[in-house]
Every structure is written in structure tokens, then in C-alpha cells.
Design a protein around this motif. Structure first.
Motif: not given
Ligand code: PTJ
Length: 268
Positions: A16-36
Motif C-alpha cells: 500500500r505504501k509503495k502505491l500511495s508513494e507512486a500516487f504522490e509522484k503522479g505514476i498511479v491514478v486514484p482509481e488505481g488505489l481503489a482497484a488495488h
């Protein structure tokens, strides 16, 4: 946030931390967090482990990549955040091209994802140069934009974490689709030629290992594919979930009400 290694769900928190950090860097979209989150729920049901059907599907998927003449691995935000290094290794071992292909399009994010792959050792990343861009009319989403040198002419496409429409469209175009999806009931899972019901964080390293073993053995690769039936394999994944839930419900029925941990390994 510090993750204590003794936390019962430390690995899940790390992902989860990897994904939220990637979200902050603009690599993952918010929908990607929901999909996870949806993926995590299914992972919980399969026992957060690579099941035997998943291992067989991974083997068939690698065999198919090795036997294909124009294989392509499609990379989105979540995949780049979680398994960029393994994706690059798998592409090299199987002679596959790498193509950035996003459901939520953004040239800026495409560029960032390509940079991650190049940093991990990719020599070429398709899907970022607009002069090679073309569209697949059969696909309804923004994913219809593909690279002329990649998905447009591929015979096999590996799609880790996918939305259903594209898999169906790629299949209608006569392409083989290998999907990695924790949800065995998703449209992607049902439409793919080979569905690996596993978390990408386990499936990709396993596929790299299998590719190292299978590379150079075409007869063995053909045999694995001949013996593989995707619907039967998906049914086996569902049976595993069913059996596991039955066992857990039996166990809950006989456990004392205050029991904090079930012997079957489920940590509430
Ligand atoms: O980066 P983009 O713009 O291409 O967007 C990527 C997402 C994931 C947001 C996009 O493809 C999307 O909306 O996907 P869906 O339709 O939500 O489907 C994602 C599927 O992946 C679901 O069936 C989830 O259960 C599954 N999934 C989520 N996390 C994992 C997973 N499967 C395997 N491993 C995971 N870690």
C-alpha cells in the motif's frame, strides 16, 4: 509512516505504501488505489498465496510468450509502481516488447512510467512517442490508443491489471491475451486466453523464474500449452476460494468467541 516488521499485515502495508508513494509522484491514478483495494479483498479470499492453478497459469503464460512471434507486455500505473523491475526482466527473457498503455490517459504519466522502466534496464519502451500512435477502433476506452510497433501488431499481449473491455476487444482481433487478475470473476479473467489469478507482486517474480527455466525448451513450452485449459483452471481457482471459506466458516463455528486468530492462517 513506519511499518513495523512484526505487524501481522506488514507485507500488505508495504505494498500500500509503495502505491500511495507512486500516487504522490503522479505514476498511479486514484482509481488505481481503489482497484488495488478490490484486488486485496480477493487476495484475502485466496489466502494471499500463489495457488496451484495460478502457478499452472503462470507457466502457460510464460510458455505462450516464449512461443509467440510478437509478444508485448502492457504496463500501466499500478504495474510500474509495484513490479517494474520484474516486468523488464520478463520482457528480456521472453523477447517481449514493453508498451505503456493507460486506461486514464496522460502524456506526463506515460513519460514517467517509461522512465521507471528505462531506469530498471529497459532498452526500448513503446507507447510514449505520439508519431507511432494508432487506434484500435474495437476498443471503447482510451486504451484504444496503441503503438503501431507494439500492441497494434502483437500476436500475444500480457495485461497485468486490466479493465475488461480491452481484453475482449483484443481477443476479437485474434490476439492471445494473458491476464493477471486477482478477481477470477472479472470480465478480463473470463475473456483472457490465460488468466493468472494471483497478485502481481507474486506472479511477476514467479514468471521471471519460470521464463529462466523454460527458455530454450520449445517442446516443453508447447506441451504446457497443450495441457492448459483456462476455464477449467479458473474453476479450480474458484473452488479453492469456496473450500477455504467453508473451512473458515466451520472453524468460526467451533472457535471460542474471543479467539483472535484462526488456525487456518486468517488474521482478522
Ligand atoms: O494506470 P491506468 O490509468 O491504466 O489505470 C489502472 C487501473 C488499475 C486503475 C485500471 O486498469 C482499472 O480501472 O482497472 P479495474 O477495472 O479496476 O480492474 C483492475 C483489476 O485488477 C481488478 O479486477 C482487481 O481485482 C485487480 N487487481 C488489483 N490489484 C491487483 C489486481 N490483480 C492482481 N494483482 C494486484 N495487485
Amino acid at each position: 509512516m513506519e511499518i513495523f516488521p512484526t505487524h501481522p499485515r506488514a507485507e500488505s502495508l508495504r505494498i500500500r505504501k509503495k502505491l500511495s508513494e507512486a500516487f504522490e509522484k503522479g505514476i498511479v491514478v486514484p482509481e488505481g488505489l481503489a482497484a488495488h483495494g478490490r484486488g486485496e479483498a480477493f487476495d484475502y479470499l485466496i489466502g494471499e498465496t500463489t495457488t496451484e492453478p495460478a502457478r499452472r497459469a503462470a507457466e502457460a503464460g510464460v510458455a505462450l510468450l516464449l512461443l509467440s512471434s510478437k509478444p508485448v507486455i502492457s504496463v500501466n500505473g499500478n504495474t510500474a509502481a509495484l513490479v517494474a523491475s520484474e516486468v523488464v526482466q520478463l520482457a528480456k527473457l521472453t523477447g517481449s516488447k514493453l508498451e505503456v498503455n493507460l486506461f486514464h490517459p496522460s502524456p506526463e504519466r506515460e513519460r514517467k512510467i517509461a522512465e521507471i522502466l528505462i531506469k530498471e534496464g529497459a532498452e526500448e519502451v513503446l507507447g510514449v512517442d505520439p508519431s507511432y500512435s494508432t487506434t484500435i477502433p474495437e476498443i471503447q476506452s482510451y486504451r484504444r490508443k496503441v503503438d503501431r510497433r507494439g500492441i497494434a501488431q502483437a500476436d500475444t499481449v500480457l495485461v497485468p491489471l486490466e479493465d475488461g473491455d480491452r481484453t475482449q476487444a483484443l481477443r476479437r482481433l485474434g490476439k492471445n491475451v494473458i491476464a493477471i487478475d486477482l478477481n477470477p470473476l472479472s470480465r478480463t479473467s473470463l475473456a483472457a486466453s490465460i488468466t493468472i489469478v494471483d497478485n502481481i507482486v507474486r506472479a511477476l517474480p514467479l514468471m521471471v523464474k519460470i521464463a529462466e527455466e523454460l527458455k530454450g525448451w520449445p517442446e516443453r513450452q508447447r506441451q504446457i500449452l497443450k495441457n492448459f485449459d483456462n476455464r477449467e483452471n479458473l474453476a479450480r481457482s474458484l473452488s479453492i476460494i469456496l473450500h477455504r471459506l467453508e473451512e473458515l466458516s466451520k472453524e468460526l463455528g467451533v472457535s471460542p468467541p474471543s479467539s483472535p486468530r484462526l488456525s487456518s492462517g486468517l488474521t482478522p
